[in-house]
Write a protein that holds these residues in place. Structure first.
Motif: not given
Length: 191
Positions: A9-21, A146-150
């Motif tokens: 599986i191709h796992e793609i992430e973005v991550k953000y620190h949240v200051s105002d929950g 995603i798939g390997a082609e992306e």
């Protein structure tokens, strides 16, 4: 393409620190995004014994043992495009201690323990995780398979635009939780 890449599986992430929950919760509610009840996750991260922080993670396999509600999940990730775009293999294991011993026998070494409270939701085809991570604060992650082609980097760009559409001030990080927890531990110890 190698066989393991085609089946992973191709796992793609973005991550953000949240200051105002609260602002984030309001923005999610306005979009009809309902978070799951909170669950506690206890993660032990592993790296090859020869790998050290500061070295590249690209192409290197990293393992994790997670316990949540008495169930144990083994995950192996190998970063491809960057630390948050990985090939991933996952399975439940019956015995966490036996899996820990097996990882040591395979040449992995424990790095850091990560404890967090996680709430999840689906946002279309994207998985959203809101995490309160012990020692480092609140984070929101968006993940897509995603798939390997992306292109992982292109998907990360689209995920970033989606997060920014919430209109909530957050600070993006390209670090994984193990790196963030380790840095916080070092800062607390004065190293």
């Amino acid at each position: 393409m190698r066989t393991d890449e085609a089946s992973a599986i191709h796992e793609i992430e973005v991550k953000y620190h949240v200051s105002d929950g609260q602002a984030l919760m309001t923005a999610l509610e306005q979009r009809g995004i309902t978070l799951s009840p909170p669950v506690r996750q206890d993660d032990q991260a592993y790296a090859p014994a020869s790998w050290r922080y500061g070295m590249s993670k690209i192409g290197v396999p990293f393992a994790r043992l997670r316990t949540e509600d008495g169930r144990h999940l083994f995950t192996l990730k190998r970063p491809v495009d960057n630390e948050l775009a990985c090939l991933e293999h996952e399975t439940f294991v019956a015995d966490r201690e036996q899996m820990h011993s097996a990882l040591l026998a395979m040449g992995f070494a424990p790095t850091v323990r990560i404890a967090k409270i996680r709430r999840t939701a689906c946002w279309g085809e994207v998985s959203l995780c809101l995490d309160a991570v012990d020692g480092i604060g609140a984070f929101v992650e968006l993940e897509r398979l995603i798939g390997a082609e992306e292109s992982g980097e292109e998907v990360q760009h689209r995920l970033d635009l989606l997060v920014r559409s919430l209109g909530v001030r957050m600070e993006r990080t390209t670090e994984t939780y193990d790196s963030l927890v380790r840095a916080a531990m070092l800062a607390a110890s004065g190293c």
